[in-house]
Design an enzyme around this catalytic site. Structure first.
Site, PDB file in Angstrom:
ATOM      1  N   LYS A  79      65.756  46.223  17.626  1.00 52.50           N
ATOM      2  CA  LYS A  79      65.272  48.062  18.551  1.00 52.50           C
ATOM      3  C   LYS A  79      65.827  48.648  18.796  1.00 52.50           C
ATOM      4  O   LYS A  79      67.118  49.229  18.942  1.00 52.50           O
ATOM      5  CB  LYS A  79      64.151  46.977  19.282  1.00 52.50           C
ATOM      6  CG  LYS A  79      64.681  47.009  20.375  1.00 52.50           C
ATOM      7  CD  LYS A  79      63.847  46.176  21.391  1.00 52.50           C
ATOM      8  CE  LYS A  79      63.725  45.439  22.585  1.00 52.50           C
ATOM      9  NZ  LYS A  79      63.145  44.797  23.283  1.00 52.50           N
ATOM     10  N   ARG A 111      52.264  41.561  29.946  1.00 53.67           N
ATOM     11  CA  ARG A 111      52.135  42.709  29.349  1.00 53.67           C
ATOM     12  C   ARG A 111      51.460  42.845  27.965  1.00 53.67           C
ATOM     13  O   ARG A 111      49.815  43.310  28.242  1.00 53.67           O
ATOM     14  CB  ARG A 111      53.825  42.955  29.224  1.00 53.67           C
ATOM     15  CG  ARG A 111      54.010  44.364  29.190  1.00 53.67           C
ATOM     16  CD  ARG A 111      55.796  44.285  28.859  1.00 53.67           C
ATOM     17  NE  ARG A 111      55.815  43.747  27.896  1.00 53.67           N
ATOM     18  CZ  ARG A 111      57.643  43.849  27.504  1.00 53.67           C
ATOM     19  NH1 ARG A 111      58.472  44.826  28.322  1.00 53.67           N
ATOM     20  NH2 ARG A 111      58.304  43.794  26.798  1.00 53.67           N
ATOM     21  N   TYR A 124      74.149  73.427  39.233  1.00 56.01           N
ATOM     22  CA  TYR A 124      73.435  73.800  39.665  1.00 56.01           C
ATOM     23  C   TYR A 124      72.911  73.345  40.942  1.00 56.01           C
ATOM     24  O   TYR A 124      72.780  72.792  41.448  1.00 56.01           O
ATOM     25  CB  TYR A 124      72.111  72.902  38.579  1.00 56.01           C
ATOM     26  CG  TYR A 124      72.506  74.179  37.008  1.00 56.01           C
ATOM     27  CD1 TYR A 124      71.496  75.794  36.929  1.00 56.01           C
ATOM     28  CD2 TYR A 124      72.790  73.240  36.066  1.00 56.01           C
ATOM     29  CE1 TYR A 124      71.880  76.316  35.768  1.00 56.01           C
ATOM     30  CE2 TYR A 124      72.944  74.064  34.688  1.00 56.01           C
ATOM     31  CZ  TYR A 124      71.968  75.468  34.422  1.00 56.01           C
ATOM     32  OH  TYR A 124      71.932  75.508  33.024  1.00 56.01           O
ATOM     33  N   MET A 157      72.816  70.378  30.995  1.00 54.75           N
ATOM     34  CA  MET A 157      72.703  69.457  29.666  1.00 54.75           C
ATOM     35  C   MET A 157      73.605  69.256  28.401  1.00 54.75           C
ATOM     36  O   MET A 157      73.510  68.773  27.823  1.00 54.75           O
ATOM     37  CB  MET A 157      72.072  71.054  28.702  1.00 54.75           C
ATOM     38  CG  MET A 157      70.689  70.217  27.400  1.00 54.75           C
ATOM     39  SD  MET A 157      69.860  71.909  26.619  1.00 54.75           S
ATOM     40  CE  MET A 157      68.360  71.608  27.829  1.00 54.75           C
TER      41      MET A 157
HETATM   42  C1  LIG Z   1      64.140  43.058  23.721  1.00 54.59           C
HETATM   43  C2  LIG Z   1      63.177  41.930  23.425  1.00 54.59           C
HETATM   44  C3  LIG Z   1      64.005  41.172  23.754  1.00 54.59           C
HETATM   45  C4  LIG Z   1      65.643  41.779  23.327  1.00 54.59           C
HETATM   46  O1  LIG Z   1      65.907  41.387  25.403  1.00 54.59           O
HETATM   47  P1  LIG Z   1      67.341  41.554  25.750  1.00 54.59           P
HETATM   48  O2  LIG Z   1      66.788  41.360  27.472  1.00 54.59           O
HETATM   49  O3  LIG Z   1      67.672  43.185  25.725  1.00 54.59           O
HETATM   50  O4  LIG Z   1      67.996  40.481  25.586  1.00 54.59           O
HETATM   51  C5  LIG Z   1      63.719  39.832  23.636  1.00 54.59           C
HETATM   52  N1  LIG Z   1      62.334  39.543  23.164  1.00 54.59           N
HETATM   53  C6  LIG Z   1      61.107  40.766  23.339  1.00 54.59           C
HETATM   54  C7  LIG Z   1      59.676  40.469  22.907  1.00 54.59           C
HETATM   55  C8  LIG Z   1      62.115  41.957  23.387  1.00 54.59           C
HETATM   56  O5  LIG Z   1      61.123  42.727  23.239  1.00 54.59           O
END
Ligand SMILES: *Cc1c(COP(=O)(O)O)cnc(C)c1O
Length: 356
Positions: free
Chosen positions: A33, A129, A254, A302
């Site tokens: 992802k 969640r 800055y 930046m």
């Molecule tokens: C992102 C995610 C993972 C991976 O988590 P890591 O801590 O990066 O290994 C696993 N399961 C779900 C549901 C996630 O959203």
């Protein structure tokens, strides 16, 4: 060419995947992802295609990108779908998907797929969640089964604190999960993220889901040894393109964030917060300059940042700067910015990507 480079070491990616898979002891999804945590999802998927059991992404758009690039392995949508219209593409692209809410369950019940979906039914075992609460889980499972729209159903949950191995919450989440699934027909289970894989043998179920560890970055707080064999995949590097000698009491950049307290040689580096370097990691953040450790002084701007060359007389124009990678861990930089390594990695952009 601006010298900011994200070098992506695909051998290390493969090494980390195999390490995680061995630690988990069973099938493991490589989580790609957020553009593979900033590393480039298509290139990472291609590099893992012959060894990975499957991939996981957050959403349909990310899965489409992988399928369009010819990735044929299973792809799980970790958050399922957002709208019922997406289900047609889930069917066409042969994706697996999480079902984590009453709304998603109802969408599946009324869908008309060409073949039953492969569904990962999410339980909320404490993270609060998404997912079905333990007391509602069996009813959701039975509704899916009765709908005739689900082929395989994998039981799934997610840990809130697996990265803190001493904290008992992971054990109570596991107990909750096991108790609430007891009595359901046997089938695959998936509970472990990277930290679960590295630290919690009881989380070894049919499917691991390895994210951050795949990229060679530990999810664990300092002091745990389980992750020493991970190899960083990204090296984020740039060059010094300006040098300035300052006396005592001079500000840099800055604001009044940094005032020299000794005669100081300042190196100007081509990397800024628009490239993903965290702005909050200002003075004190580590950087490796021609192989020697130094640090940032002054605020990150930046497009550039400033480093201390005072103790590195050999360094100057054109010196190579590792912002993070093998010698400087992204977690160290992140800690300076009050965040975790995941965030700067995901934010990397505008750099030249070089895959080796
Ligand atoms: C992102 C995610 C993972 C991976 O988590 P890591 O801590 O990066 O290994 C696993 N399961 C779900 C549901 C996630 O959203």
């Amino acid at each position: 060419m601006r010298p900011l480079i994200a070098t992506i070491k695909l051998d290390n990616l493969r090494h980390n995947y195999e390490l995680a898979r061995a630690a988990h002891g069973d099938k493991t999804l490589a989580v790609l992802k957020a553009n593979a945590y900033g590393h480039g999802a298509v290139r990472c998927a291609q590099a893992l295609a012959d060894i990975a059991d499957g991939f996981a992404v957050a959403c349909l758009e990310e899965a489409q990108q992988l399928r369009a690039a010819g990735i044929a392995k299973p792809i799980l949508l970790l958050e399922g779908v957002f709208e019922a219209e997406e289900l047609q593409l889930v069917d066409e692209l042969d994706l697996w998907m999480a079902v984590a809410s009453e709304r998603q369950l109802a969408m599946v019940e009324t869908a008309q797929p060409s073949k039953p979906f492969n569904i990962w039914l999410m339980m909320d075992s404490g993270m609060h969640r998404e997912g079905f609460l333990p007391q509602d889980y069996q009813a959701a499972w039975r509704r899916l089964e009765a709908s005739g729209k689900a082929g395989k159903i994998t039981k799934m949950t997610h840990f809130a604190r697996a990265d803190e191995p001493d904290v008992p919450m992971t054990f109570s989440q596991l107990e909750m999960f096991d108790a609430a699934t007891r009595g359901l027909p046997a089938g695959d289970e998936s509970v472990a993220n990277s930290a679960g894989i590295l630290c919690h043998p009881r989380a070894q179920r049919n499917w691991g889901r390895v994210g951050i560890a795949l990229y060679g970055v530990t999810p664990l707080s300092a002091g745990f040894e389980q992750d020493k064999a991970l190899r960083p995949v990204m090296r984020f590097s740039s060059k010094v393109f300006g040098v300035r000698e300052l006396g005592i009491g001079e500000p840099i950049g800055y604001g009044d964030n940094f005032i020299t307290h000794r005669p100081t040689r300042v190196g100007l580096v081509a990397c800024g917060y628009a490239d993903g370097y965290p702005r909050l990691a200002s003075s004190g953040s580590p950087a490796l300059i021609d192989g020697k450790r130094s640090q940032l002084i002054g605020r990150v701007s930046m497009d550039m940042l400033t480093v201390d060359l005072t103790d590195l007389p050999e360094a100057g124009m054109g010196s190579e700067v590792e912002l993070w990678g093998e010698a400087v861990s992204v977690n160290e930089v992140a800690a300076n910015a009050g965040t975790i390594g995941y965030e700067p990695l995901c934010n990397v952009k505008r750099a030249h990507f070089v895959y080796v």
